[in-house]
Design a protein around this motif. Structure first.
Motif, PDB file in Angstrom:
ATOM      1  N   ASP A   1       0.841  -1.196   0.000  1.00  0.00           N
ATOM      2  CA  ASP A   1       0.000   0.000   0.000  1.00  0.00           C
ATOM      3  C   ASP A   1       0.877   1.247   0.000  1.00  0.00           C
ATOM      4  O   ASP A   1       1.921   1.277   0.658  1.00  0.00           O
ATOM      5  CB  ASP A   1      -0.903   0.035   1.237  1.00  0.00           C
ATOM      6  CG  ASP A   1      -1.971  -1.038   1.199  1.00  0.00           C
ATOM      7  OD1 ASP A   1      -2.529  -1.261   0.123  1.00  0.00           O
ATOM      8  OD2 ASP A   1      -2.238  -1.646   2.247  1.00  0.00           O
ATOM      9  N   PHE A   2       0.446   2.265  -0.732  1.00  0.00           N
ATOM     10  CA  PHE A   2       1.136   3.545  -0.784  1.00  0.00           C
ATOM     11  C   PHE A   2       0.165   4.622  -0.340  1.00  0.00           C
ATOM     12  O   PHE A   2      -1.023   4.556  -0.644  1.00  0.00           O
ATOM     13  CB  PHE A   2       1.592   3.871  -2.220  1.00  0.00           C
ATOM     14  CG  PHE A   2       2.619   2.931  -2.756  1.00  0.00           C
ATOM     15  CD1 PHE A   2       3.971   3.185  -2.576  1.00  0.00           C
ATOM     16  CD2 PHE A   2       2.242   1.792  -3.445  1.00  0.00           C
ATOM     17  CE1 PHE A   2       4.920   2.321  -3.070  1.00  0.00           C
ATOM     18  CE2 PHE A   2       3.193   0.922  -3.944  1.00  0.00           C
ATOM     19  CZ  PHE A   2       4.534   1.186  -3.756  1.00  0.00           C
ATOM     20  N   GLU A   3       0.671   5.611   0.365  1.00  0.00           N
ATOM     21  CA  GLU A   3      -0.144   6.753   0.744  1.00  0.00           C
ATOM     22  C   GLU A   3       0.678   8.013   0.502  1.00  0.00           C
ATOM     23  O   GLU A   3       1.861   8.072   0.840  1.00  0.00           O
ATOM     24  CB  GLU A   3      -0.557   6.662   2.208  1.00  0.00           C
ATOM     25  CG  GLU A   3      -1.568   7.711   2.586  1.00  0.00           C
ATOM     26  CD  GLU A   3      -2.155   7.475   3.964  1.00  0.00           C
ATOM     27  OE1 GLU A   3      -2.631   8.462   4.544  1.00  0.00           O
ATOM     28  OE2 GLU A   3      -2.141   6.331   4.442  1.00  0.00           O
ATOM     29  N   PHE A   4       0.056   9.009  -0.112  1.00  0.00           N
ATOM     30  CA  PHE A   4       0.746  10.242  -0.466  1.00  0.00           C
ATOM     31  C   PHE A   4       0.124  11.412   0.277  1.00  0.00           C
ATOM     32  O   PHE A   4      -1.023  11.343   0.710  1.00  0.00           O
ATOM     33  CB  PHE A   4       0.683  10.463  -1.985  1.00  0.00           C
ATOM     34  CG  PHE A   4       1.305   9.339  -2.770  1.00  0.00           C
ATOM     35  CD1 PHE A   4       2.680   9.274  -2.932  1.00  0.00           C
ATOM     36  CD2 PHE A   4       0.523   8.344  -3.322  1.00  0.00           C
ATOM     37  CE1 PHE A   4       3.266   8.240  -3.642  1.00  0.00           C
ATOM     38  CE2 PHE A   4       1.104   7.298  -4.036  1.00  0.00           C
ATOM     39  CZ  PHE A   4       2.476   7.248  -4.191  1.00  0.00           C
ATOM     40  N   ASP A   5       0.891  12.497   0.388  1.00  0.00           N
ATOM     41  CA  ASP A   5       0.419  13.690   1.092  1.00  0.00           C
ATOM     42  C   ASP A   5      -0.578  14.499   0.274  1.00  0.00           C
ATOM     43  O   ASP A   5      -1.240  15.377   0.805  1.00  0.00           O
ATOM     44  CB  ASP A   5       1.600  14.593   1.465  1.00  0.00           C
ATOM     45  CG  ASP A   5       2.505  13.943   2.496  1.00  0.00           C
ATOM     46  OD1 ASP A   5       2.009  13.084   3.252  1.00  0.00           O
ATOM     47  OD2 ASP A   5       3.700  14.277   2.543  1.00  0.00           O
TER      48      ASP A   5
ATOM     49  N   VAL B   1       1.529  10.357 -10.787  1.00  0.00           N
ATOM     50  CA  VAL B   1       1.439  11.797 -11.043  1.00  0.00           C
ATOM     51  C   VAL B   1       0.591  12.419  -9.939  1.00  0.00           C
ATOM     52  O   VAL B   1      -0.572  12.062  -9.760  1.00  0.00           O
ATOM     53  CB  VAL B   1       0.809  12.077 -12.431  1.00  0.00           C
ATOM     54  CG1 VAL B   1       0.764  13.571 -12.705  1.00  0.00           C
ATOM     55  CG2 VAL B   1       1.560  11.336 -13.529  1.00  0.00           C
ATOM     56  N   LEU B   2       1.206  13.341  -9.208  1.00  0.00           N
ATOM     57  CA  LEU B   2       0.508  14.081  -8.168  1.00  0.00           C
ATOM     58  C   LEU B   2       0.242  15.494  -8.683  1.00  0.00           C
ATOM     59  O   LEU B   2       0.478  15.780  -9.850  1.00  0.00           O
ATOM     60  CB  LEU B   2       1.355  14.098  -6.887  1.00  0.00           C
ATOM     61  CG  LEU B   2       1.777  12.714  -6.368  1.00  0.00           C
ATOM     62  CD1 LEU B   2       2.757  12.855  -5.221  1.00  0.00           C
ATOM     63  CD2 LEU B   2       0.584  11.897  -5.938  1.00  0.00           C
ATOM     64  N   GLU B   3      -0.240  16.366  -7.839  1.00  0.00           N
ATOM     65  CA  GLU B   3      -0.574  17.730  -8.258  1.00  0.00           C
ATOM     66  C   GLU B   3       0.624  18.460  -8.849  1.00  0.00           C
ATOM     67  O   GLU B   3       0.544  19.050  -9.913  1.00  0.00           O
ATOM     68  CB  GLU B   3      -1.132  18.517  -7.050  1.00  0.00           C
ATOM     69  CG  GLU B   3      -1.873  19.762  -7.430  1.00  0.00           C
ATOM     70  CD  GLU B   3      -3.167  19.479  -8.154  1.00  0.00           C
ATOM     71  OE1 GLU B   3      -3.491  20.241  -9.085  1.00  0.00           O
ATOM     72  OE2 GLU B   3      -3.858  18.502  -7.811  1.00  0.00           O
ATOM     73  N   ARG B   4       1.774  18.422  -8.158  1.00  0.00           N
ATOM     74  CA  ARG B   4       2.967  19.134  -8.620  1.00  0.00           C
ATOM     75  C   ARG B   4       4.205  18.237  -8.674  1.00  0.00           C
ATOM     76  O   ARG B   4       5.299  18.706  -8.877  1.00  0.00           O
ATOM     77  CB  ARG B   4       3.263  20.299  -7.676  1.00  0.00           C
ATOM     78  CG  ARG B   4       2.167  21.357  -7.660  1.00  0.00           C
ATOM     79  CD  ARG B   4       2.459  22.440  -6.689  1.00  0.00           C
ATOM     80  NE  ARG B   4       3.769  23.032  -6.976  1.00  0.00           N
ATOM     81  CZ  ARG B   4       4.304  24.010  -6.304  1.00  0.00           C
ATOM     82  NH1 ARG B   4       3.659  24.516  -5.278  1.00  0.00           N
ATOM     83  NH2 ARG B   4       5.481  24.495  -6.623  1.00  0.00           N
ATOM     84  N   LYS B   5       4.019  16.946  -8.462  1.00  0.00           N
ATOM     85  CA  LYS B   5       5.158  16.045  -8.327  1.00  0.00           C
ATOM     86  C   LYS B   5       4.985  14.827  -9.223  1.00  0.00           C
ATOM     87  O   LYS B   5       3.866  14.360  -9.437  1.00  0.00           O
ATOM     88  CB  LYS B   5       5.265  15.605  -6.867  1.00  0.00           C
ATOM     89  CG  LYS B   5       6.544  14.934  -6.497  1.00  0.00           C
ATOM     90  CD  LYS B   5       6.578  14.732  -4.982  1.00  0.00           C
ATOM     91  CE  LYS B   5       7.959  14.311  -4.539  1.00  0.00           C
ATOM     92  NZ  LYS B   5       8.059  14.194  -3.095  1.00  0.00           N
TER      93      LYS B   5
END
Length: 143
Positions: free
Chosen positions: A76-80, A96-100
């Motif tokens: 499992d992965f969890e991102f900020d 792909v995150l918002e800015r990362k």
């Protein structure tokens, strides 16, 4: 909702055994990775819960029970921040995150990570990752 169980004993399981087991487990809560014991005809049968989807899962009438003789690994992965997209490629996958942008290998280990002020799109082609950022910039990453 489904459960994948690995028998921890040597025996050939009959075709309808999943229904028998579902009745024995009805109402019980199962978690991925735990070992359970079910008594059948006075004999204890042990199973490892390779996957409970979701975990924990309460066994109900619509729960699908499957059997496996191999291992299923769950990471499992969890991102900020919220995940916008996940793109698979030969060597792993791109998150792909918002800015990362994170590039992870098949085992989920980080290969590359960078932040972009104006991240537009990310594309994958033949094992290469193209990051489109700003108004006129692209970055080619060869993991």
């Amino acid at each position: 909702m489904r459960v994948i169980l690995k028998p921890l004993f040597e025996a050939e399981l009959p075709a309808d055994f999943s229904e028998v087991l579902k009745n024995k487990l009805f109402g019980k809560e199962l978690r991925t990775g735990e070992e359970i014991e079910v008594s059948l005809l006075g004999k204890p049968l042990r199973f490892k819960v390779l996957l409970a989807e979701p975990s924990p899962l309460k066994v109900k009438g619509n729960t699908r029970i499957e059997f496996s003789h191999g291992e299923v690994e769950v990471v499992d992965f969890e991102f900020d921040e919220p995940v916008k997209d996940v793109l698979p490629f030969d060597g792993g996958f791109v998150v792909v995150l918002e800015r990362k942008v994170l590039i992870l290998n098949q085992d989920g280990q980080k290969i590359y990570s960078d932040e972009f002020e104006d991240l537009n799109k990310v594309r994958v082609s033949k094992g290469r990752v193209v990051i489109i950022h700003g108004e006129r910039k692209i970055r080619l990453v060869k993991p």
